[in-house]
Scaffold this active site. Structure first.
Site, short mmCIF file in Angstrom:
data_model
loop_
_atom_site.label_atom_id
_atom_site.label_comp_id
_atom_site.label_asym_id
_atom_site.label_seq_id
_atom_site.Cartn_x
_atom_site.Cartn_y
_atom_site.Cartn_z
N GLY A 8 0.85 -1.19 0.00
CA GLY A 8 0.00 0.00 0.00
C GLY A 8 0.88 1.23 0.00
O GLY A 8 1.27 1.73 1.05
N LEU A 9 1.21 1.70 -1.20
CA LEU A 9 2.15 2.83 -1.34
C LEU A 9 1.35 4.13 -1.31
O LEU A 9 0.65 4.47 -2.27
CB LEU A 9 2.92 2.67 -2.65
CG LEU A 9 4.18 3.53 -2.85
CD1 LEU A 9 5.12 3.42 -1.67
CD2 LEU A 9 4.89 3.12 -4.13
N SER A 10 1.45 4.84 -0.20
CA SER A 10 0.56 5.97 0.06
C SER A 10 1.15 7.32 -0.33
O SER A 10 0.44 8.32 -0.35
CB SER A 10 0.20 6.01 1.54
OG SER A 10 1.37 6.27 2.31
N GLY A 11 2.46 7.34 -0.60
CA GLY A 11 3.11 8.62 -0.81
C GLY A 11 3.75 9.16 0.46
O GLY A 11 4.21 10.29 0.50
N GLY A 12 3.77 8.33 1.51
CA GLY A 12 4.42 8.69 2.76
C GLY A 12 5.73 7.95 2.93
O GLY A 12 6.04 7.03 2.17
N SER A 65 5.53 3.77 3.99
CA SER A 65 5.27 2.79 2.93
C SER A 65 6.39 2.78 1.89
O SER A 65 6.68 1.75 1.28
CB SER A 65 3.91 3.05 2.27
OG SER A 65 3.85 4.32 1.68
N MET A 84 -4.12 3.81 -3.22
CA MET A 84 -5.57 3.86 -3.05
C MET A 84 -6.08 5.29 -3.00
O MET A 84 -5.50 6.13 -2.31
CB MET A 84 -5.96 3.21 -1.71
CG MET A 84 -5.97 1.73 -1.67
SD MET A 84 -6.43 1.17 0.00
CE MET A 84 -4.91 1.50 0.90
N CYS A 126 -11.29 1.78 8.75
CA CYS A 126 -10.59 1.87 7.47
C CYS A 126 -9.65 0.67 7.29
O CYS A 126 -9.57 0.09 6.21
CB CYS A 126 -9.82 3.18 7.42
SG CYS A 126 -9.06 3.47 5.83
N GLY A 141 2.88 0.12 5.66
CA GLY A 141 3.90 0.82 6.43
C GLY A 141 3.52 1.01 7.89
O GLY A 141 3.94 1.97 8.53
N CYS A 178 -8.61 9.45 8.57
CA CYS A 178 -8.05 8.45 7.65
C CYS A 178 -8.52 8.68 6.21
O CYS A 178 -9.71 8.66 5.93
CB CYS A 178 -8.49 7.06 8.13
SG CYS A 178 -7.84 5.70 7.17
#
Length: 375
Positions: free
Chosen positions: A8-12, A15, A34, A109, A134, A208
């Site tokens: 789950g690559l969130s841009g943070g 992750s 997502m 979530c 992450g 979230c």
């Protein structure tokens, strides 16, 4: 043949580093971004400081995730769960606030989106063997009990097992947490060493997948507010007016807006039917304490009969909010869905709608919704 992990690559930063570590461990890694919230579709106008921005924070997150994926030379997929998030998470969130309860959307979530919709998509559409997130938490398989155990992270300050307390055995069996044994400082150091764009990005806060909002204004998009009396719980004297009972949480001090008082006041209770907000003064804080609570919607992560002597009544530890210290409790079963949780010492500001999460030392047993507080 390499096992495939979809992250789950969130841009943070968390992750991002999870992806890097899995590559180092020899997995085939792909990212999945997502998108679970659409401000226009969901009427997210009041309280949204980003509504007129050229690029919304979610789109910036995607660009950051893409930059990380490109840097690590992995594929990045994108999926929308906007309807699912609304149906399974946000609708419940709003209904609870209408009842003047205080829900935890992050837990829902995780239960319904990240470890259900996301997990199924990764396995069924992307042929993943595992998903990874992450989060700061550990999963270990206990060969004696034959149970997957959710265990507190090494970095107790960042431990997120509280938010994962609604997961089940199947979800844990398919999940990897690469950051389990790292501190946040170590994660940022790895990101800097690998020149990842997210290395110094600040942690996401707020709701979230929705983000930072002026919370009072945000709720007004979905729930009409009704003013009412603020009453001293000890003297029954009316002290002022509240702006809507749903906007306050038990134990809250700031934002009550009582002027001319000789000492600070705290939110002590709510009467939803009469629309009264009860408060107590600093010298009367005993009104904030309770001795037990009733919980429902219980989720046991594992077969607790393999961990306690008597499933009908047992001692363990519990948290009633994130980052709270563990509290010794006795858990007594009323029926399959309802339990009484008795505190070894009175606890402050236990809040209806929040999650009670149970532990045996570092093992997270599961969680339940606080339904009633007993003084």
């Amino acid at each position: 043949m390499k096992q495939k992990v979809v992250v789950g690559l969130s841009g943070g930063v968390d992750s991002s580093v999870a992806c890097y570590l899995l590559l180092q461990q020899g997995y085939e890694v792909e990212g999945l971004f997502m998108r679970n919230w659409d401000s226009a579709t969901n009427n997210d106008i009041l309280g949204n400081t980003n509504i007129n921005d050229d690029i919304c924070p979610q789109e910036q997150d995607y660009l950051d995730a893409k930059a990380v994926a490109d840097k690590l030379n992995i594929k990045l997929h994108r999926v929308d769960f906007i309807k699912e998030y609304w149906d399974y998470v946000f609708s419940y969130f709003i209904e609870e606030y209408k009842k003047a309860r205080t829900p935890n959307p992050d837990i829902l979530c995780n239960k319904y989106i990240k470890f259900d919709k996301f997990l199924n998509y990764a396995i069924n559409q992307l042929n993943a063997d595992y998903i990874a997130m992450g989060h700061y938490a550990k999963v270990e398989f206990n060969k004696t009990t034959k149970q997957y155990e959710l265990i507190k992270a090494s970095d107790i300050n960042k431990d997120q097992t509280y938010f994962l307390s609604q997961l089940n055995q199947n979800q844990l069996s398919k999940t990897l947490f690469p950051l389990a044994n790292l501190t946040k400082e170590q994660v940022r150091k790895i990101a800097l060493e690998q020149n990842l764009i997210t290395a110094n990005k600040k942690d996401s806060t707020g709701i979230c997948f929705i983000g930072e909002r002026n919370f009072t204004s945000f709720l007004q998009n979905y729930i009409p507010s009704q003013t009412g009396d603020i009453v001293d719980i000890k003297t029954n004297k009316v002290l002022g007016k509240h702006i809507g009972i749903m906007y306050y949480t038990i134990g809250q001090r700031k934002g009550i807006n009582l002027s001319g008082m000789s000492e600070p006041y705290y939110v002590a209770d709510k009467d939803v039917k009469k629309n009264i907000l009860y408060v107590c003064s600093t010298s009367d804080q005993s009104y904030l304490y309770s001795t037990s609570c009733l919980v429902n919607d219980i989720n046991w992560i594992l077969d607790i009969s393999k961990y306690v002597d008597d499933v009908n009544q047992f001692e363990c530890q519990a948290k009633f909010r994130y980052r709270q210290l563990d509290n010794k409790v006795v858990v007594k079963k009323i029926d399959d869905n309802n339990y009484k949780v008795m505190f070894k010492k009175p606890l402050k500001a236990i809040t209806i709608g929040q999650q009670a999460v149970f532990y045996l030392d570092d093992i997270c047993l599961g969680g339940a919704v606080i339904d009633k507080v007993i003084k």
